[in-house]
Design a protein around this motif. Structure first.
Motif, PDB file in Angstrom:
ATOM      1  N   LEU A  56       0.873  -1.177   0.000  1.00  0.00           N
ATOM      2  CA  LEU A  56       0.000   0.000   0.000  1.00  0.00           C
ATOM      3  C   LEU A  56       0.905   1.221   0.000  1.00  0.00           C
ATOM      4  O   LEU A  56       1.703   1.406   0.931  1.00  0.00           O
ATOM      5  N   THR A  57       0.808   2.016  -1.039  1.00  0.00           N
ATOM      6  CA  THR A  57       1.492   3.304  -1.039  1.00  0.00           C
ATOM      7  C   THR A  57       0.562   4.281  -0.326  1.00  0.00           C
ATOM      8  O   THR A  57      -0.627   4.362  -0.655  1.00  0.00           O
ATOM      9  N   VAL A  58       1.106   4.986   0.664  1.00  0.00           N
ATOM     10  CA  VAL A  58       0.268   5.792   1.564  1.00  0.00           C
ATOM     11  C   VAL A  58       0.790   7.223   1.647  1.00  0.00           C
ATOM     12  O   VAL A  58       1.992   7.444   1.837  1.00  0.00           O
ATOM     13  N   GLY A  59      -0.100   8.179   1.512  1.00  0.00           N
ATOM     14  CA  GLY A  59       0.318   9.577   1.656  1.00  0.00           C
ATOM     15  C   GLY A  59      -0.802  10.514   1.249  1.00  0.00           C
ATOM     16  O   GLY A  59      -1.984  10.157   1.304  1.00  0.00           O
ATOM     17  N   HIS A  60      -0.398  11.700   0.813  1.00  0.00           N
ATOM     18  CA  HIS A  60      -1.359  12.707   0.350  1.00  0.00           C
ATOM     19  C   HIS A  60      -1.248  12.840  -1.163  1.00  0.00           C
ATOM     20  O   HIS A  60      -0.165  12.647  -1.729  1.00  0.00           O
ATOM     21  N   PRO A  61      -2.344  13.196  -1.834  1.00  0.00           N
ATOM     22  CA  PRO A  61      -2.264  13.366  -3.286  1.00  0.00           C
ATOM     23  C   PRO A  61      -1.410  14.575  -3.662  1.00  0.00           C
ATOM     24  O   PRO A  61      -1.348  15.549  -2.910  1.00  0.00           O
ATOM     25  N   SER A  62      -0.763  14.501  -4.815  1.00  0.00           N
ATOM     26  CA  SER A  62      -0.063  15.687  -5.321  1.00  0.00           C
ATOM     27  C   SER A  62      -1.123  16.671  -5.817  1.00  0.00           C
ATOM     28  O   SER A  62      -2.282  16.296  -6.032  1.00  0.00           O
ATOM     29  N   SER A  63      -0.717  17.932  -6.016  1.00  0.00           N
ATOM     30  CA  SER A  63      -1.710  18.952  -6.385  1.00  0.00           C
ATOM     31  C   SER A  63      -2.324  18.669  -7.761  1.00  0.00           C
ATOM     32  O   SER A  63      -3.434  19.116  -8.055  1.00  0.00           O
ATOM     33  N   ASN A  64      -1.613  17.905  -8.595  1.00  0.00           N
ATOM     34  CA  ASN A  64      -2.162  17.604  -9.935  1.00  0.00           C
ATOM     35  C   ASN A  64      -2.622  16.145 -10.066  1.00  0.00           C
ATOM     36  O   ASN A  64      -2.653  15.587 -11.157  1.00  0.00           O
ATOM     37  N   ALA A  65      -2.997  15.529  -8.925  1.00  0.00           N
ATOM     38  CA  ALA A  65      -3.405  14.112  -8.957  1.00  0.00           C
ATOM     39  C   ALA A  65      -4.668  13.927  -9.812  1.00  0.00           C
ATOM     40  O   ALA A  65      -5.550  14.789  -9.824  1.00  0.00           O
ATOM     41  N   THR A  66      -4.721  12.826 -10.514  1.00  0.00           N
ATOM     42  CA  THR A  66      -5.896  12.489 -11.334  1.00  0.00           C
ATOM     43  C   THR A  66      -6.344  11.073 -10.972  1.00  0.00           C
ATOM     44  O   THR A  66      -5.605  10.331 -10.330  1.00  0.00           O
ATOM     45  N   VAL A  67      -7.550  10.742 -11.417  1.00  0.00           N
ATOM     46  CA  VAL A  67      -7.987   9.343 -11.351  1.00  0.00           C
ATOM     47  C   VAL A  67      -8.494   8.960 -12.733  1.00  0.00           C
ATOM     48  O   VAL A  67      -8.971   9.834 -13.475  1.00  0.00           O
ATOM     49  N   PRO A  68      -8.419   7.688 -13.100  1.00  0.00           N
ATOM     50  CA  PRO A  68      -8.982   7.298 -14.391  1.00  0.00           C
ATOM     51  C   PRO A  68     -10.498   7.504 -14.381  1.00  0.00           C
ATOM     52  O   PRO A  68     -11.142   7.196 -13.371  1.00  0.00           O
ATOM     53  N   LYS A  69     -11.042   8.030 -15.485  1.00  0.00           N
ATOM     54  CA  LYS A  69     -12.481   8.306 -15.545  1.00  0.00           C
ATOM     55  C   LYS A  69     -13.285   7.048 -15.216  1.00  0.00           C
ATOM     56  O   LYS A  69     -14.308   7.081 -14.532  1.00  0.00           O
ATOM     57  N   VAL A  70     -12.786   5.915 -15.695  1.00  0.00           N
ATOM     58  CA  VAL A  70     -13.503   4.644 -15.537  1.00  0.00           C
ATOM     59  C   VAL A  70     -13.658   4.249 -14.062  1.00  0.00           C
ATOM     60  O   VAL A  70     -14.576   3.516 -13.693  1.00  0.00           O
ATOM     61  N   ALA A  71     -12.770   4.785 -13.222  1.00  0.00           N
ATOM     62  CA  ALA A  71     -12.824   4.413 -11.798  1.00  0.00           C
ATOM     63  C   ALA A  71     -14.088   4.914 -11.121  1.00  0.00           C
ATOM     64  O   ALA A  71     -14.463   4.429 -10.053  1.00  0.00           O
ATOM     65  N   LYS A  72     -14.733   5.913 -11.715  1.00  0.00           N
ATOM     66  CA  LYS A  72     -15.962   6.448 -11.118  1.00  0.00           C
ATOM     67  C   LYS A  72     -17.189   5.613 -11.483  1.00  0.00           C
ATOM     68  O   LYS A  72     -18.269   5.835 -10.961  1.00  0.00           O
ATOM     69  N   ILE A  73     -17.009   4.659 -12.391  1.00  0.00           N
ATOM     70  CA  ILE A  73     -18.158   3.818 -12.763  1.00  0.00           C
ATOM     71  C   ILE A  73     -18.193   2.616 -11.827  1.00  0.00           C
ATOM     72  O   ILE A  73     -17.307   1.756 -11.875  1.00  0.00           O
ATOM     73  N   LYS A  74     -19.196   2.595 -10.966  1.00  0.00           N
ATOM     74  CA  LYS A  74     -19.324   1.466 -10.043  1.00  0.00           C
ATOM     75  C   LYS A  74     -20.593   0.687 -10.388  1.00  0.00           C
ATOM     76  O   LYS A  74     -21.582   1.263 -10.849  1.00  0.00           O
ATOM     77  N   LYS A  75     -20.570  -0.595 -10.158  1.00  0.00           N
ATOM     78  CA  LYS A  75     -21.762  -1.407 -10.406  1.00  0.00           C
ATOM     79  C   LYS A  75     -22.907  -0.896  -9.541  1.00  0.00           C
ATOM     80  O   LYS A  75     -22.689  -0.460  -8.406  1.00  0.00           O
ATOM     81  N   SER A  76     -24.140  -0.994 -10.059  1.00  0.00           N
ATOM     82  CA  SER A  76     -25.299  -0.513  -9.305  1.00  0.00           C
ATOM     83  C   SER A  76     -25.641  -1.527  -8.209  1.00  0.00           C
ATOM     84  O   SER A  76     -25.198  -2.674  -8.238  1.00  0.00           O
ATOM     85  N   ILE A  77     -26.481  -1.087  -7.283  1.00  0.00           N
ATOM     86  CA  ILE A  77     -26.907  -1.963  -6.183  1.00  0.00           C
ATOM     87  C   ILE A  77     -27.573  -3.234  -6.716  1.00  0.00           C
ATOM     88  O   ILE A  77     -27.358  -4.329  -6.206  1.00  0.00           O
ATOM     89  N   ASP A  78     -28.355  -3.093  -7.809  1.00  0.00           N
ATOM     90  CA  ASP A  78     -29.029  -4.280  -8.366  1.00  0.00           C
ATOM     91  C   ASP A  78     -28.032  -5.281  -8.941  1.00  0.00           C
ATOM     92  O   ASP A  78     -28.297  -6.471  -8.982  1.00  0.00           O
ATOM     93  N   GLN A  79     -26.913  -4.766  -9.403  1.00  0.00           N
ATOM     94  CA  GLN A  79     -25.910  -5.668  -9.980  1.00  0.00           C
ATOM     95  C   GLN A  79     -25.115  -6.413  -8.910  1.00  0.00           C
ATOM     96  O   GLN A  79     -24.633  -7.508  -9.158  1.00  0.00           O
ATOM     97  N   ILE A  80     -25.002  -5.800  -7.762  1.00  0.00           N
ATOM     98  CA  ILE A  80     -24.139  -6.452  -6.751  1.00  0.00           C
ATOM     99  C   ILE A  80     -24.915  -7.092  -5.600  1.00  0.00           C
ATOM    100  O   ILE A  80     -24.321  -7.732  -4.742  1.00  0.00           O
ATOM    101  N   LEU A  81     -26.249  -6.889  -5.594  1.00  0.00           N
ATOM    102  CA  LEU A  81     -27.020  -7.413  -4.459  1.00  0.00           C
ATOM    103  C   LEU A  81     -28.227  -8.218  -4.931  1.00  0.00           C
ATOM    104  O   LEU A  81     -28.999  -7.751  -5.765  1.00  0.00           O
ATOM    105  N   THR A  82     -28.369  -9.399  -4.388  1.00  0.00           N
ATOM    106  CA  THR A  82     -29.599 -10.181  -4.547  1.00  0.00           C
ATOM    107  C   THR A  82     -30.226 -10.293  -3.167  1.00  0.00           C
ATOM    108  O   THR A  82     -29.530 -10.662  -2.214  1.00  0.00           O
ATOM    109  N   VAL A  83     -31.492  -9.911  -3.068  1.00  0.00           N
ATOM    110  CA  VAL A  83     -32.157  -9.972  -1.764  1.00  0.00           C
ATOM    111  C   VAL A  83     -33.092 -11.177  -1.746  1.00  0.00           C
ATOM    112  O   VAL A  83     -33.876 -11.370  -2.669  1.00  0.00           O
ATOM    113  N   MET A  84     -33.036 -11.969  -0.736  1.00  0.00           N
ATOM    114  CA  MET A  84     -33.926 -13.117  -0.584  1.00  0.00           C
ATOM    115  C   MET A  84     -34.690 -12.942   0.714  1.00  0.00           C
ATOM    116  O   MET A  84     -34.201 -13.328   1.772  1.00  0.00           O
ATOM    117  N   LYS A  85     -35.886 -12.306   0.640  1.00  0.00           N
ATOM    118  CA  LYS A  85     -36.662 -12.019   1.884  1.00  0.00           C
ATOM    119  C   LYS A  85     -37.519 -13.200   2.251  1.00  0.00           C
ATOM    120  O   LYS A  85     -38.051 -13.876   1.385  1.00  0.00           O
TER     121      LYS A  85
END
Ligand code: IYR
Length: 230
Positions: free
Chosen positions: A201-230
């Protein structure tokens, strides 16, 4: 750590009961979720220092994780020493060069394209701390005899999740880095052969020009990751 003689079941009353009202539960988890959604894996670190006190607290959180038979089959090496960080970077980049120049295989390298990674790992030197996570494949009693650990990858995975969450709570950024292969870490960190390196784990603070890949903001929806069995 575990004496064969003292293996017997004893119980004590639950030390902490964190039960709260239904309303407080909802408000607590909503706030926590909002905060966790602000966690981003970054690759651009500043050289801003982080005190050892913070590292100690986050490791104590990781060490509180549940584990197979409570054997706690993990060890953490926290490196701020510039020379050791350089040696880790040098060894990691040798492996990464091989990986990115074909060793990883076409499918894997293609899968990483949206993430924008490459063999250069300057963060291993720039960031103030590297935490190397080791899995203890087996334990050793004081007399040198070995004992088995159980559900080691699961236990270490849970502790790592605790650790990343604690680092975020401390206001720090993290990169999970997995050079492949990474056996060189056992020697560089002076760990015994029972210790299998799992990740850096590299640990610290972001540099002032830090970026993230755009794709990293796409997360699976709740329906895709959860099956409810009531
Ligand atoms: N170990 C390489 C490759 C890599 C693999 C995966 I899976 C990632 O999510 C990201 C990178 C590296 O660290 O660059």
């Amino acid at each position: 750590m575990f004496s064969k003689k003292s293996l017997k079941y004893q119980k004590i009353p639950l030390p902490d009961n964190v039960s709260i009202s239904d309303e407080e539960m909802l408000s607590s988890i909503t706030q926590f979720k909002e905060y966790m959604l602000k966690r981003h894996t970054i690759r651009d670190f500043s050289d801003r220092e982080v005190s050892y006190d913070i590292i100690k607290h986050v490791i104590q959180v990781a060490g509180s994780a549940p584990s197979g038979a409570n054997h706690q089959p993990w060890h953490f090496v926290a490196v701020s020493n510039a020379d050791i960080k350089s040696r880790i970077r040098e060894a990691a980049e040798i492996e990464e060069e091989k990986f990115y120049s074909g060793g990883g295989g076409d499918e894997w390298i293609k899968a990483l394209e949206p993430i924008g990674t490459n063999a250069k790992k300057p963060h291993l030197e720039t960031a103030p701390w590297l935490i190397i996570i080791f899995a203890e494949r087996y334990g050793v009693f004081e007399d040198g005899t070995k004992y088995k650990n159980y559900y080691v990858p699961e236990s270490v995975g849970i502790a790592t999740g605790f650790l990343i969450t604690a680092l975020h709570k401390a206001g720090l950024s993290v990169l999970t880095h997995t050079p492949n292969p990474m056996n060189f870490l056992t020697g560089l960190c002076n760990r015994p052969q029972s210790n299998k390196p799992v990740m850096i784990l590299t640990v610290g603070h972001p540099s002032s020009n830090a970026t993230v890949p755009k794709v990293a903001k796409i997360k699976k929806s709740i329906d895709q990751i959860l099956t409810v069995m009531k």
